[in-house]
Write an enzyme that holds these catalytic residues in place. Structure first.
Site, short mmCIF file in Angstrom:
data_model
loop_
_atom_site.label_atom_id
_atom_site.label_comp_id
_atom_site.label_asym_id
_atom_site.label_seq_id
_atom_site.Cartn_x
_atom_site.Cartn_y
_atom_site.Cartn_z
CD GLU A 90 -15.19 -106.17 14.76
OE1 GLU A 90 -15.38 -106.96 13.84
OE2 GLU A 90 -14.11 -106.06 15.35
CB CYS A 103 -23.65 -106.50 11.03
SG CYS A 103 -23.24 -107.83 12.16
CB CYS A 110 -18.66 -112.68 22.90
SG CYS A 110 -20.05 -113.83 23.01
CB CYS A 114 -18.43 -119.65 19.11
SG CYS A 114 -20.06 -119.43 19.84
CB CYS A 117 -16.46 -116.43 17.22
SG CYS A 117 -16.89 -114.73 17.51
CB SER A 189 -27.42 -113.77 15.25
OG SER A 189 -26.56 -114.85 15.39
CG HIS A 214 -22.25 -122.76 13.82
ND1 HIS A 214 -22.36 -122.13 12.60
CD2 HIS A 214 -22.39 -121.79 14.75
CE1 HIS A 214 -22.54 -120.83 12.80
NE2 HIS A 214 -22.58 -120.60 14.10
CB CYS A 331 -18.17 -112.24 13.98
SG CYS A 331 -18.65 -112.19 15.66
S1 SF4 Z 1 -20.24 -116.37 17.49
FE1 SF4 Z 1 -21.46 -114.87 18.64
S2 SF4 Z 1 -21.99 -115.98 20.55
FE2 SF4 Z 1 -20.28 -117.11 19.65
S3 SF4 Z 1 -18.45 -116.22 20.60
FE3 SF4 Z 1 -18.82 -115.09 18.67
S4 SF4 Z 1 -19.98 -113.28 19.25
FE4 SF4 Z 1 -20.13 -114.77 20.94
#
Ligand code: SF4
Length: 345
Positions: A90, A103, A110, A114, A117, A189, A214, A331
Protein backbone atom coordinates in the site's frame (compact mmCIF):
# COMPACT_ATOMS: atom_id res chain seq x y z
CA UNK A 1 12.66 -10.08 -16.60
CA UNK A 2 14.61 -7.25 -14.95
CA UNK A 3 12.90 -4.05 -13.95
CA UNK A 4 14.66 -1.13 -15.66
CA UNK A 5 13.81 1.03 -12.62
CA UNK A 6 16.28 -1.04 -10.61
CA UNK A 7 19.12 0.49 -12.62
CA UNK A 8 20.77 3.81 -11.97
CA UNK A 9 22.08 5.93 -14.82
CA UNK A 10 25.60 4.47 -14.79
CA UNK A 11 24.25 0.94 -14.82
CA UNK A 12 21.96 1.65 -17.75
CA UNK A 13 24.78 3.39 -19.65
CA UNK A 14 26.95 0.35 -19.11
CA UNK A 15 24.22 -1.99 -20.28
CA UNK A 16 23.49 0.08 -23.37
CA UNK A 17 27.16 0.36 -24.27
CA UNK A 18 27.51 -3.39 -23.81
CA UNK A 19 24.64 -3.92 -26.23
CA UNK A 20 26.53 -2.01 -28.92
CA UNK A 21 24.56 1.25 -28.72
CA UNK A 22 25.57 4.77 -27.67
CA UNK A 23 25.63 5.27 -23.90
CA UNK A 24 24.07 8.78 -24.04
CA UNK A 25 20.84 6.99 -24.93
CA UNK A 26 20.55 5.95 -21.28
CA UNK A 27 19.67 9.49 -20.24
CA UNK A 28 17.07 9.71 -23.03
CA UNK A 29 15.46 6.45 -21.93
CA UNK A 30 15.22 7.67 -18.34
CA UNK A 31 13.84 11.02 -19.54
CA UNK A 32 10.91 9.11 -21.00
CA UNK A 33 10.39 6.83 -18.06
CA UNK A 34 10.57 9.48 -15.35
CA UNK A 35 8.21 11.67 -17.34
CA UNK A 36 5.69 8.82 -17.25
CA UNK A 37 6.19 6.95 -20.53
CA UNK A 38 6.45 3.28 -19.68
CA UNK A 39 6.46 1.72 -23.12
CA UNK A 40 9.76 1.39 -24.96
CA UNK A 41 7.96 1.47 -28.31
CA UNK A 42 6.70 5.02 -27.56
CA UNK A 43 10.22 6.38 -26.99
CA UNK A 44 10.40 8.18 -30.31
CA UNK A 45 13.98 9.50 -30.18
CA UNK A 46 15.41 6.07 -29.36
CA UNK A 47 16.54 4.00 -32.38
CA UNK A 48 14.34 1.02 -33.06
CA UNK A 49 17.27 -1.38 -32.61
CA UNK A 50 17.77 -0.18 -29.03
CA UNK A 51 14.04 -0.12 -28.29
CA UNK A 52 13.85 -3.77 -29.30
CA UNK A 53 16.85 -4.73 -27.20
CA UNK A 54 15.43 -2.93 -24.18
CA UNK A 55 12.03 -4.54 -24.63
CA UNK A 56 13.65 -7.96 -24.85
CA UNK A 57 15.61 -7.47 -21.62
CA UNK A 58 13.59 -5.20 -19.33
CA UNK A 59 10.14 -4.47 -18.08
CA UNK A 60 9.35 -0.87 -17.12
CA UNK A 61 7.98 -2.17 -13.89
CA UNK A 62 5.35 0.09 -12.34
CA UNK A 63 2.93 -1.85 -10.14
CA UNK A 64 -0.71 -2.25 -11.07
CA UNK A 65 -3.27 -0.26 -9.07
CA UNK A 66 -5.67 -2.84 -7.65
CA UNK A 67 -7.73 -0.45 -5.55
CA UNK A 68 -7.81 3.27 -4.93
CA UNK A 69 -9.59 4.82 -1.99
CA UNK A 70 -10.25 8.49 -1.44
CA UNK A 71 -10.80 9.83 2.03
CA UNK A 72 -14.08 11.67 2.61
CA UNK A 73 -12.41 13.91 5.16
CA UNK A 74 -9.38 15.22 3.31
CA UNK A 75 -7.25 14.88 0.20
CA UNK A 76 -5.74 11.54 1.09
CA UNK A 77 -5.64 8.68 -1.38
CA UNK A 78 -4.70 5.17 -0.55
CA UNK A 79 -3.54 2.83 -3.28
CA UNK A 80 -3.27 -0.92 -3.14
CA UNK A 81 -0.56 -1.85 -5.62
CA UNK A 82 0.21 -5.26 -7.03
CA UNK A 83 3.66 -6.32 -8.21
CA UNK A 84 4.25 -8.78 -11.01
CA UNK A 85 4.75 -11.64 -8.51
CA UNK A 86 1.26 -10.99 -7.11
CA UNK A 87 2.39 -9.36 -3.86
CA UNK A 88 0.35 -6.42 -2.65
CA UNK A 89 1.57 -3.28 -0.91
CA UNK A 90 0.00 0.00 0.00
CA UNK A 91 0.96 3.56 -0.74
CA UNK A 92 -0.67 6.71 0.59
CA UNK A 93 -0.73 10.05 -1.23
CA UNK A 94 -1.60 13.22 0.62
CA UNK A 95 -2.39 16.32 -1.37
CA UNK A 96 -1.46 19.56 0.36
CA UNK A 97 -1.53 23.12 -0.88
CA UNK A 98 2.27 23.07 -1.09
CA UNK A 99 2.43 19.85 -3.12
CA UNK A 100 1.82 16.12 -3.10
CA UNK A 101 3.39 13.83 -0.54
CA UNK A 102 3.71 10.09 -0.81
CA UNK A 103 4.23 7.53 1.91
CA UNK A 104 5.93 4.49 0.35
CA UNK A 105 6.38 0.94 1.57
CA UNK A 106 9.87 -0.56 1.57
CA UNK A 107 9.10 -4.20 2.35
CA UNK A 108 6.18 -6.54 1.88
CA UNK A 109 5.15 -6.95 5.48
CA UNK A 110 7.67 -6.32 8.25
CA UNK A 111 9.57 -8.43 10.75
CA UNK A 112 10.00 -5.81 13.46
CA UNK A 113 6.86 -6.76 15.37
CA UNK A 114 5.84 -3.36 16.76
CA UNK A 115 2.67 -4.01 18.72
CA UNK A 116 0.76 -1.00 17.40
CA UNK A 117 1.32 -1.81 13.73
CA UNK A 118 -0.78 -3.85 11.32
CA UNK A 119 2.05 -4.28 8.78
CA UNK A 120 3.86 -6.77 10.91
CA UNK A 121 1.00 -9.10 11.85
CA UNK A 122 1.87 -11.63 9.15
CA UNK A 123 5.64 -11.11 9.34
CA UNK A 124 7.83 -10.15 6.43
CA UNK A 125 7.40 -11.63 2.96
CA UNK A 126 10.32 -9.98 1.15
CA UNK A 127 12.24 -6.79 0.55
CA UNK A 128 11.20 -4.43 -2.20
CA UNK A 129 13.84 -3.49 -4.74
CA UNK A 130 14.78 0.13 -5.39
CA UNK A 131 12.82 0.00 -8.64
CA UNK A 132 9.75 -1.40 -6.94
CA UNK A 133 9.78 1.45 -4.42
CA UNK A 134 10.25 3.96 -7.27
CA UNK A 135 7.37 2.26 -9.05
CA UNK A 136 5.04 3.31 -6.22
CA UNK A 137 5.87 6.97 -6.83
CA UNK A 138 5.54 6.64 -10.60
CA UNK A 139 2.25 4.74 -10.39
CA UNK A 140 0.82 7.35 -8.02
CA UNK A 141 2.00 10.28 -10.18
CA UNK A 142 0.46 8.71 -13.24
CA UNK A 143 -2.84 8.14 -11.45
CA UNK A 144 -3.23 11.57 -9.85
CA UNK A 145 -1.85 13.34 -12.92
CA UNK A 146 0.51 15.46 -10.84
CA UNK A 147 4.03 15.58 -9.52
CA UNK A 148 5.00 14.14 -6.15
CA UNK A 149 7.30 16.56 -4.37
CA UNK A 150 7.71 14.93 -0.93
CA UNK A 151 8.55 11.34 -0.10
CA UNK A 152 8.14 9.68 3.26
CA UNK A 153 9.48 6.16 3.81
CA UNK A 154 7.00 5.23 6.48
CA UNK A 155 4.70 2.62 4.93
CA UNK A 156 5.03 -1.13 5.46
CA UNK A 157 8.51 -2.29 6.30
CA UNK A 158 11.55 -1.06 8.15
CA UNK A 159 13.57 0.92 5.58
CA UNK A 160 16.92 0.32 7.28
CA UNK A 161 16.27 -3.43 7.27
CA UNK A 162 16.40 -3.12 3.46
CA UNK A 163 19.38 -0.79 3.44
CA UNK A 164 20.95 -1.27 0.00
CA UNK A 165 17.67 -1.10 -1.92
CA UNK A 166 16.48 1.88 0.09
CA UNK A 167 19.67 3.90 -0.33
CA UNK A 168 19.65 3.17 -4.05
CA UNK A 169 16.03 4.37 -4.13
CA UNK A 170 17.11 7.57 -2.31
CA UNK A 171 19.85 8.17 -4.86
CA UNK A 172 17.58 7.73 -7.86
CA UNK A 173 14.61 9.63 -6.44
CA UNK A 174 16.94 12.53 -5.70
CA UNK A 175 18.92 12.45 -8.95
CA UNK A 176 18.33 14.87 -11.81
CA UNK A 177 17.80 12.04 -14.27
CA UNK A 178 15.32 10.40 -11.86
CA UNK A 179 12.56 12.16 -9.98
CA UNK A 180 14.69 15.12 -8.88
CA UNK A 181 13.09 15.33 -5.45
CA UNK A 182 15.31 17.28 -3.04
CA UNK A 183 16.79 15.33 -0.13
CA UNK A 184 15.26 17.78 2.31
CA UNK A 185 11.88 16.70 0.97
CA UNK A 186 12.53 13.09 1.93
CA UNK A 187 11.90 11.57 5.36
CA UNK A 188 13.02 8.10 6.36
CA UNK A 189 11.44 6.49 9.39
CA UNK A 190 13.15 3.81 11.45
CA UNK A 191 12.26 1.85 14.56
CA UNK A 192 15.85 2.33 15.68
CA UNK A 193 18.29 -0.07 14.01
CA UNK A 194 21.32 1.56 15.58
CA UNK A 195 24.19 0.31 13.37
CA UNK A 196 22.23 1.17 10.21
CA UNK A 197 21.35 4.62 11.58
CA UNK A 198 25.07 5.25 11.94
CA UNK A 199 25.78 3.89 8.48
CA UNK A 200 23.12 6.20 7.06
CA UNK A 201 24.66 9.16 8.90
CA UNK A 202 27.99 8.35 7.27
CA UNK A 203 26.40 8.63 3.83
CA UNK A 204 25.78 12.33 4.48
CA UNK A 205 22.32 12.55 3.02
CA UNK A 206 20.35 15.65 3.88
CA UNK A 207 17.16 13.68 4.45
CA UNK A 208 15.12 13.87 7.65
CA UNK A 209 15.51 10.90 9.95
CA UNK A 210 12.33 10.06 11.86
CA UNK A 211 12.85 7.70 14.78
CA UNK A 212 9.93 5.73 16.19
CA UNK A 213 10.51 6.14 19.89
CA UNK A 214 7.01 5.65 21.32
CA UNK A 215 8.19 5.41 24.91
CA UNK A 216 10.10 7.47 27.46
CA UNK A 217 12.12 4.52 28.80
CA UNK A 218 13.34 1.04 27.85
CA UNK A 219 10.82 -0.76 30.03
CA UNK A 220 7.76 0.66 28.25
CA UNK A 221 9.49 0.54 24.88
CA UNK A 222 10.20 -3.17 25.24
CA UNK A 223 6.50 -3.79 25.80
CA UNK A 224 5.66 -2.02 22.56
CA UNK A 225 8.59 -2.78 20.27
CA UNK A 226 10.59 -6.03 20.27
CA UNK A 227 13.53 -4.16 18.67
CA UNK A 228 13.98 -2.45 22.05
CA UNK A 229 15.36 -5.74 23.38
CA UNK A 230 18.21 -5.37 20.96
CA UNK A 231 18.99 -1.64 21.13
CA UNK A 232 18.52 0.49 24.22
CA UNK A 233 17.15 4.02 24.21
CA UNK A 234 20.61 5.27 25.21
CA UNK A 235 22.13 3.62 22.12
CA UNK A 236 19.39 5.02 19.88
CA UNK A 237 19.78 8.54 21.25
CA UNK A 238 23.54 8.28 20.79
CA UNK A 239 23.03 7.25 17.16
CA UNK A 240 20.67 10.23 16.76
CA UNK A 241 23.30 12.59 18.13
CA UNK A 242 25.77 11.08 15.68
CA UNK A 243 23.30 11.61 12.81
CA UNK A 244 22.86 15.25 13.85
CA UNK A 245 26.61 15.80 14.12
CA UNK A 246 27.18 14.39 10.64
CA UNK A 247 24.25 16.01 8.85
CA UNK A 248 23.24 18.98 10.99
CA UNK A 249 19.66 17.81 10.45
CA UNK A 250 16.98 17.87 13.10
CA UNK A 251 15.69 14.45 14.15
CA UNK A 252 11.96 13.80 14.31
CA UNK A 253 10.83 11.50 17.10
CA UNK A 254 7.58 9.69 16.47
CA UNK A 255 5.58 8.94 19.59
CA UNK A 256 2.32 6.99 19.31
CA UNK A 257 0.18 7.86 22.29
CA UNK A 258 -1.53 4.81 23.75
CA UNK A 259 -4.05 5.27 26.50
CA UNK A 260 -2.76 3.98 29.83
CA UNK A 261 0.54 2.78 28.36
CA UNK A 262 2.80 5.75 27.58
CA UNK A 263 0.55 8.80 27.86
CA UNK A 264 0.86 9.92 31.49
CA UNK A 265 2.22 13.31 32.50
CA UNK A 266 5.14 11.49 34.20
CA UNK A 267 5.90 9.85 30.84
CA UNK A 268 5.87 13.30 29.22
CA UNK A 269 8.28 14.63 31.87
CA UNK A 270 10.60 11.66 31.40
CA UNK A 271 10.53 12.05 27.61
CA UNK A 272 11.36 15.76 27.91
CA UNK A 273 14.30 14.97 30.15
CA UNK A 274 15.90 12.44 27.82
CA UNK A 275 15.49 14.70 24.76
CA UNK A 276 16.62 17.88 26.45
CA UNK A 277 19.14 19.86 24.44
CA UNK A 278 18.87 17.71 21.34
CA UNK A 279 18.16 19.20 17.90
CA UNK A 280 14.81 17.46 17.57
CA UNK A 281 11.10 17.63 17.12
CA UNK A 282 8.47 15.34 18.64
CA UNK A 283 5.53 14.18 16.60
CA UNK A 284 2.72 12.88 18.81
CA UNK A 285 0.45 10.40 17.05
CA UNK A 286 -2.80 9.26 18.66
CA UNK A 287 -2.50 5.49 18.17
CA UNK A 288 -4.54 3.71 15.53
CA UNK A 289 -6.50 0.90 17.09
CA UNK A 290 -5.48 -2.46 15.62
CA UNK A 291 -7.97 -5.07 16.77
CA UNK A 292 -5.29 -7.52 17.96
CA UNK A 293 -3.47 -5.24 20.36
CA UNK A 294 -6.36 -3.77 22.34
CA UNK A 295 -4.76 -0.30 22.25
CA UNK A 296 -6.89 2.80 22.29
CA UNK A 297 -6.07 6.45 21.86
CA UNK A 298 -6.06 8.93 24.75
CA UNK A 299 -8.68 11.68 24.93
CA UNK A 300 -8.00 14.99 23.18
CA UNK A 301 -7.58 16.54 26.60
CA UNK A 302 -4.91 14.03 27.64
CA UNK A 303 -3.09 14.44 24.32
CA UNK A 304 -3.08 18.22 24.77
CA UNK A 305 -1.80 17.87 28.35
CA UNK A 306 1.03 15.54 27.23
CA UNK A 307 1.98 17.92 24.45
CA UNK A 308 1.90 20.90 26.82
CA UNK A 309 4.48 19.30 29.14
CA UNK A 310 6.92 18.82 26.26
CA UNK A 311 6.40 22.35 24.99
CA UNK A 312 6.86 23.81 28.47
CA UNK A 313 10.14 21.91 28.72
CA UNK A 314 11.34 23.45 25.46
CA UNK A 315 10.81 20.43 23.20
CA UNK A 316 9.28 21.38 19.88
CA UNK A 317 6.14 19.26 19.55
CA UNK A 318 3.26 18.75 17.15
CA UNK A 319 0.25 16.46 17.28
CA UNK A 320 -0.11 14.72 13.97
CA UNK A 321 -3.34 15.36 12.17
CA UNK A 322 -5.03 12.06 11.47
CA UNK A 323 -5.32 11.80 7.74
CA UNK A 324 -7.49 9.37 5.89
CA UNK A 325 -8.59 7.46 8.99
CA UNK A 326 -11.86 6.56 7.23
CA UNK A 327 -9.86 4.63 4.60
CA UNK A 328 -7.61 2.74 7.00
CA UNK A 329 -4.69 4.92 5.94
CA UNK A 330 -2.69 3.82 8.97
CA UNK A 331 0.40 1.76 8.29
CA UNK A 332 -0.45 -1.67 6.98
CA UNK A 333 -4.13 -1.65 7.77
CA UNK A 334 -5.51 -1.57 4.27
CA UNK A 335 -3.22 -4.23 2.85
CA UNK A 336 -4.21 -6.40 5.73
CA UNK A 337 -7.96 -5.98 5.31
CA UNK A 338 -7.52 -6.67 1.59
CA UNK A 339 -5.56 -9.86 2.29
CA UNK A 340 -8.14 -10.95 4.89
CA UNK A 341 -10.87 -10.41 2.31
CA UNK A 342 -8.98 -12.51 -0.23
CA UNK A 343 -8.64 -15.23 2.34
CA UNK A 344 -12.35 -15.00 3.11
CA UNK A 345 -11.77 -14.00 6.76
S1 SF4 B 1 5.94 0.36 12.75
FE1 SF4 B 1 7.35 0.15 11.01
S2 SF4 B 1 9.07 -1.07 11.87
FE2 SF4 B 1 7.36 -1.34 13.29
S3 SF4 B 1 6.33 -3.20 12.58
FE3 SF4 B 1 5.30 -1.44 11.57
S4 SF4 B 1 6.29 -1.24 9.59
FE4 SF4 B 1 7.63 -2.50 10.89
Amino acid sequence: MRNILDLDLDELKKWIKGSGEKEFRAKQVFDWIYKGCFSFSDMKNIPESLRNKLAASFQTGIPEIVEKYKSRDDDTFKFLLKYSDGNIIETVVMQYKHGNSICVSTQIGCRMGCTFCASTLHGMVRNLTAGEILGQVLAAQKNIGGRISNVVLMGSGEPLDNFDNVTKFLDIVNSEYGLNIGQRHITLSTCGLVPKMRELADMNYQITLAVSLHAPNDEIRRQMMPVANKYSMAEILDACRYYISKTNRRITFEYSLVKGKNDSLENAEELSDILKGMLCHVNLIPVNAVVENGYSKPTQKDIAAFSAVLTRKGIETTVRREMGSDINAACGQLRRSYLDEQRGE
